[in-house]
Design an enzyme around this catalytic site. Structure first.
Site, short mmCIF file in Angstrom:
data_model
loop_
_atom_site.label_atom_id
_atom_site.label_comp_id
_atom_site.label_asym_id
_atom_site.label_seq_id
_atom_site.Cartn_x
_atom_site.Cartn_y
_atom_site.Cartn_z
N CYS A 156 -3.93 8.58 1.89
CA CYS A 156 -3.05 8.25 0.90
C CYS A 156 -3.23 6.78 0.32
O CYS A 156 -3.31 6.59 -0.72
CB CYS A 156 -1.73 8.88 1.03
SG CYS A 156 -0.96 8.47 2.48
N TYR A 157 -2.85 6.04 1.44
CA TYR A 157 -2.80 4.33 1.07
C TYR A 157 -4.15 4.03 0.41
O TYR A 157 -4.05 3.29 -0.54
CB TYR A 157 -2.37 3.79 2.19
CG TYR A 157 -0.92 3.52 2.49
CD1 TYR A 157 0.28 3.19 1.59
CD2 TYR A 157 -0.40 3.97 3.91
CE1 TYR A 157 1.42 3.19 1.92
CE2 TYR A 157 0.93 3.85 4.14
CZ TYR A 157 1.89 3.51 3.23
OH TYR A 157 3.15 3.38 3.64
#
Length: 339
Positions: A156-157
């Site tokens: 996600c990051y």
């Protein structure tokens, strides 16, 4: 119609996958699987995630080598929403059984096997599979995704960070050997469904964590082809993620060049929205969109780019569905947008 299994269906990302694939005209969910000896075994998926009652009421089966021997060969696709070690151990077995693998864990995101003990805490035992796996940033690697049977769906990051970085790095606008800083903030769902005091909503305050040693730092650096400093933060809200990148561009680079880089990258990518003000998590939560905005200080030759996504969707499940769509020759956004 693709026969699909989801392994790790009891978790947050697994549940989002069930919801998305239940609406997908080319997917038939055949098996929902949890880890061996899981307390969720034999429960109905909808008993665990009540919002899906009447939408998906399949029982949760426990994974084992016996389960694999019985069912794998009948599948077309498997999604792993599992611990990293599980996918590292089992992905190649599914590929050899003729099953396409979309891995939402970190088991195949890093190319160098030597990085796994440091960043993931285990020795990667399947280096042959690691060599063939392709990274699946949907807006940037469609050809790779379409031509492999093992896709490492980005974290996600990294998804938010790379959507900020790649228009600038691909066009060689970033000043060589300059400091590139990525600050990321995620809600507590990014830590998964298992209870932990450190991620308990009532205990969490806004804080940085794992600075200079987070497992997503080498992933971002690898895929951006530039070294970054990554500072992750945990915030007291449920879902959503914001990444803000600060970097210096080459002397003489203009605002028009930066705007052209982002426009060329995303004007034909409907799930990336180039917005006219700083992105807000409230505008992307529970959606598959990534909102991107940048600002340029021409005097200092500094660019700041920010991207907001839903960590469980664009940062996990909906991006996995994008990869699934691409592998079928469909538009990346197929079934994810009403239109």
């Amino acid at each position: 119609m693709q026969k699909v299994a989801i392994i790790g269906a009891s978790g947050y990302a697994g549940a989002e996958l069930v919801g998305l694939l239940s609406k997908h005209s080319q997917a038939q969910i055949c098996h929902l699987v949890v880890s061996e000896n899981s307390s969720s075994e034999d429960k109905l998926f909808s008993d665990l995630h009540g919002r899906f009652k009447g939408i998906c009421d399949l029982p949760l089966q426990a994974f084992s080598s016996t389960w694999f021997d019985q069912y794998a060969a009948d599948l077309d696709v498997v999604f792993f929403a599992t611990p990293h070690e599980f996918s590292a151990d089992w992905a190649q077995a599914f590929v050899e059984a003729g099953v396409k693998v979309f891995d939402l864990s970190g088991g195949f995101r890093l190319k160098d096997a030597a990085d796994y003990p440091k960043y993931y805490g285990f020795e990667h035992a399947n280096t042959d599979a690691l060599a063939t796996a392709k990274y699946g940033l949907a807006e940037w690697q469609q050809e790779d995704i379409a031509n492999t049977n093992l896709i490492a769906v980005p974290g996600c990051y990294p998804t938010a960070s790379l959507l900020c970085l790649k228009p600038l790095t691909v066009n060689r606008l970033v000043l060589e050997n300059s400091l590139v800083v990525v600050n990321g903030i995620s809600g507590v769902s990014g830590a998964g469904r298992s209870a932990s005091l450190a991620t308990n909503f009532n205990e969490v305050s806004l804080k940085a964590y794992n600075v200079l040693q987070h497992r997503h730092q080498p992933e971002i650096s690898q895929e951006a082809a530039i070294e970054v400093v990554f500072n992750p933060h945990l915030a007291p809200y449920k879902r959503g993620l914001l990444a803000t990148v600060t970097l210096q561009v080459n002397a003489g680079v203009s605002n028009a060049q930066i705007e052209q880089a982002f426009t060329q990258a995303y004007s034909d990518k409907p799930l990336v929205r180039l917005v006219t003000s700083w992105p807000e998590i409230g505008n992307v939560a529970y959606t598959p969109f990534a909102d991107v905005h940048w600002q340029f200080d021409e005097a200092k030759q500094v660019v700041v780019v920010s991207c907001a996504i839903d960590n469980l969707l664009k940062g996990a499940a909906s991006q996995a569905v994008q990869c699934f769509n691409i592998s079928l020759g469909l538009a990346s956004e197929y079934s994810l947008l009403n239109s």
